[in-house]
Design a protein around this motif. Structure first.
Motif, short mmCIF file in Angstrom:
data_model
loop_
_atom_site.label_atom_id
_atom_site.label_comp_id
_atom_site.label_asym_id
_atom_site.label_seq_id
_atom_site.Cartn_x
_atom_site.Cartn_y
_atom_site.Cartn_z
N MET A 306 0.82 -1.21 0.00
CA MET A 306 0.00 0.00 0.00
C MET A 306 0.86 1.27 0.00
SD MET A 306 -3.36 -0.81 2.32
CE MET A 306 -2.46 -1.35 3.78
N THR A 307 2.01 1.21 0.68
CA THR A 307 2.92 2.35 0.68
C THR A 307 3.43 2.65 -0.73
OG1 THR A 307 3.64 1.85 2.93
CG2 THR A 307 5.10 3.24 1.62
N ASN A 308 3.56 1.62 -1.54
CA ASN A 308 4.03 1.77 -2.91
C ASN A 308 2.91 2.08 -3.89
OD1 ASN A 308 7.11 0.85 -3.51
ND2 ASN A 308 6.34 -0.09 -1.63
N LEU A 309 1.68 2.22 -3.39
CA LEU A 309 0.52 2.52 -4.24
C LEU A 309 -0.22 3.73 -3.66
CD1 LEU A 309 -0.72 -1.16 -4.66
CD2 LEU A 309 0.41 0.22 -6.43
N PRO A 310 0.42 4.90 -3.61
CA PRO A 310 -0.16 6.06 -2.92
C PRO A 310 -1.42 6.60 -3.57
CG PRO A 310 1.79 6.71 -4.15
CD PRO A 310 1.74 5.21 -4.20
N ASN A 311 -1.66 6.26 -4.82
CA ASN A 311 -2.82 6.80 -5.53
C ASN A 311 -3.97 5.81 -5.65
OD1 ASN A 311 -1.58 9.35 -6.04
ND2 ASN A 311 -0.37 8.37 -7.66
N ILE A 312 -3.87 4.69 -4.89
CA ILE A 312 -4.93 3.69 -4.91
C ILE A 312 -5.40 3.45 -3.48
CG2 ILE A 312 -5.59 1.35 -5.57
CD1 ILE A 312 -3.27 1.40 -7.58
N ALA A 313 -6.68 3.58 -3.25
CA ALA A 313 -7.24 3.33 -1.92
C ALA A 313 -7.69 1.88 -1.84
CB ALA A 313 -8.42 4.26 -1.66
N LEU A 314 -7.01 1.10 -1.03
CA LEU A 314 -7.40 -0.28 -0.77
C LEU A 314 -7.09 -0.58 0.68
CD1 LEU A 314 -4.28 -1.14 -1.17
CD2 LEU A 314 -4.99 -1.78 -3.45
N SER A 315 -7.20 -1.82 1.09
CA SER A 315 -7.13 -2.12 2.52
C SER A 315 -6.39 -3.42 2.77
CB SER A 315 -8.55 -2.20 3.07
OG SER A 315 -8.55 -2.69 4.39
N ASP A 367 3.68 -3.77 -11.03
CA ASP A 367 4.97 -3.09 -10.92
C ASP A 367 5.44 -3.05 -9.46
OD1 ASP A 367 4.85 -2.65 -13.62
OD2 ASP A 367 4.24 -0.54 -13.47
N ALA A 368 4.51 -2.78 -8.54
CA ALA A 368 4.88 -2.67 -7.13
C ALA A 368 5.31 -4.01 -6.56
CB ALA A 368 3.71 -2.10 -6.34
N VAL A 369 4.57 -5.07 -6.89
CA VAL A 369 4.91 -6.41 -6.39
C VAL A 369 6.28 -6.83 -6.93
CG1 VAL A 369 4.31 -8.86 -6.53
CG2 VAL A 369 2.53 -7.17 -6.05
N THR A 370 6.51 -6.58 -8.22
CA THR A 370 7.80 -6.93 -8.85
C THR A 370 8.94 -6.17 -8.18
OG1 THR A 370 6.69 -7.34 -10.96
CG2 THR A 370 9.08 -6.99 -11.01
N LYS A 371 8.75 -4.89 -7.94
CA LYS A 371 9.78 -4.05 -7.32
C LYS A 371 10.12 -4.55 -5.91
CE LYS A 371 10.34 0.61 -5.43
NZ LYS A 371 9.66 1.92 -5.21
N ILE A 372 9.09 -4.81 -5.12
CA ILE A 372 9.32 -5.25 -3.73
C ILE A 372 10.00 -6.61 -3.69
CG2 ILE A 372 8.16 -5.91 -1.59
CD1 ILE A 372 6.01 -3.78 -2.32
#
Length: 388
Positions: A306-315, A367-372
């Motif tokens: 979630m920290t890597n997805l600042p423009n998406i609201a999820l939980s 992209d976020a999952v791959t990066k992490i």
């Protein structure tokens, strides 16, 4: 911001907002002050809204009452039934995956002498109905089971549960907060005794909810949680939240059960599973409400994602336990390890989401999952060991 946290709360529909406005400004009378025009106008609006809500559930208006939301309703029913029926029995049946409003209230009642059975679920979140049936005894006063889970979207077989409770002369209280507005609920067809839900989960306002209590030949007894005036036949004191009540009714009126939430959810899940390996949708083969997806991204903490997805609201779980460092009690009850529970995210869609938004989310998640994962030595070790 792309908003995919609709199980926490929803955007207020334009029609609802417009319906509410007059009762915040011009029609500001107290609905209990029927001696003058403004009060009578507010009272007429409240009773008209009550009829709309009752019609949506196919029940009588006198069987509907208004509360501040499901948390209040749950507290009122659990505490009120226990107090009124304690001479008959002290046994309550619920489930390990219920909302914290239920679980924490049951924990409170245990300190008051209640005996609570917390039914387990299988890895898909499914209840064992035979276990439910065998758990009911002569001291059972209430079965409290939700219609749909707020974290996974899993739907319980409420029609079968209602039948089991009827056969055993036991009250069935159903938290339908995540169900109503996504699936139709006909309470003439399904004989649930007590049902609650909240307006802000279905594009209505916050701070308003409804509670259905079936009128039976032997009336259901519930001690009021809030004492005050004689509003709601003495069951719930306090000035009517007229604008919220009008908004709740309008939100139910404008529901479209043919919306694209399930199509978007299914498209999202299929695309994500095709793009990301070691990714799993929880309970994908079990009946779920059409807007909810809870996904495990193995090796990637939900909080970090979630920290890597600042423009998406999820939980990363239920909004009711925001800030809690413990893994989801729902996923743990479904036999997930702490690690896999921490690596799961909930996405909940609405009729206002678009395919373009979903495509953006799929790309950014990938992209976020791959990066992490690429920066994690533990993930590289995991992949190496798996290849051996």
């Amino acid at each position: 911001m792309i908003y995919l946290d609709n199980n926490a709360t929803t955007y207020i529909a334009d029609e609802v907002f417009e319906a509410i406005l007059p009762y915040l400004k011009e029609e500001y009378g107290n609905a209990s002050s029927i001696q003058h025009k403004l009060g009578r106008s507010a009272n007429h609006a409240v009773e008209g809204a009550r009829a709309i809500v009752a019609n949506h559930l196919n029940v009588k208006p006198k069987e509907m009452m208004f509360t501040s939301g499901s948390t209040e309703s749950i507290n009122m029913v659990l505490k009120g039934v226990f107090e009124r029926y304690h001479l008959k029995g002290n046994h309550i049946i619920t489930c390990q995956t219920e909302h914290k409003a239920v679980l924490n209230t049951c924990e409170y009642l245990e300190k008051k002498g209640a005996v609570v059975s917390y039914l387990p679920v299988d890895p898909n979140g499914k209840l064992d109905l035979q276990l439910l049936r065998s758990s009911i005894n002569e001291r059972t006063i209430l079965v409290c089971l939700m219609a749909a889970n707020n974290e996974t979207g899993i739907i319980h077989p409420i029609e079968d549960i209602a039948e089991i409770c009827q056969q055993n002369d036991t009250l069935f209280f159903c938290d339908a907060t995540q169900y109503i507005g996504k699936e139709k609920l006909d309470l003439q067809r399904i004989p649930i005794d007590i049902v609650c839900f909240s307006g802000h989960k279905l594009h209505g306002p916050k701070g308003i909810g409804a509670l259905f209590i079936r009128r039976k030949s032997k009336p259901i007894q519930i001690t009021p949680l809030i004492h005050g005036g004689n509003q709601e036949h003495g069951l719930r004191g306090g000035t009517y939240h007229s604008s919220g009540i009008v908004g709740l009714a309008k939100a139910l009126e404008v529901i479209d059960y043919s919306t694209n939430a399930s199509t978007l959810r299914d498209y999202f899940e299929e695309s994500l599973l095709a793009h990301i390996d070691e990714c799993r949708v929880h309970a994908i083969c079990h009946p779920r409400i059409p807007n909810t997806s809870n996904i495990l991204f193995r090796g990637v903490k939900g909080s970090e994602l979630m920290t890597n997805l600042p423009n998406i609201a999820l939980s990363s779980g239920s909004a009711c336990v925001s800030g809690n460092r413990d893994p989801s009690h729902v996923l743990k009850a479904m036999h997930l390890s702490d690690e896999d529970a921490y690596c799961s995210l909930r996405l909940s869609f609405s009729r206002y989401n678009t395919k373009a938004e979903v495509d953006t989310v799929i790309q950014e998640l990938t992209d976020a999952v791959t990066k992490i994962r690429n920066s994690s030595p533990l993930w590289q070790l995991y992949k190496t060991e798996k290849l051996k």
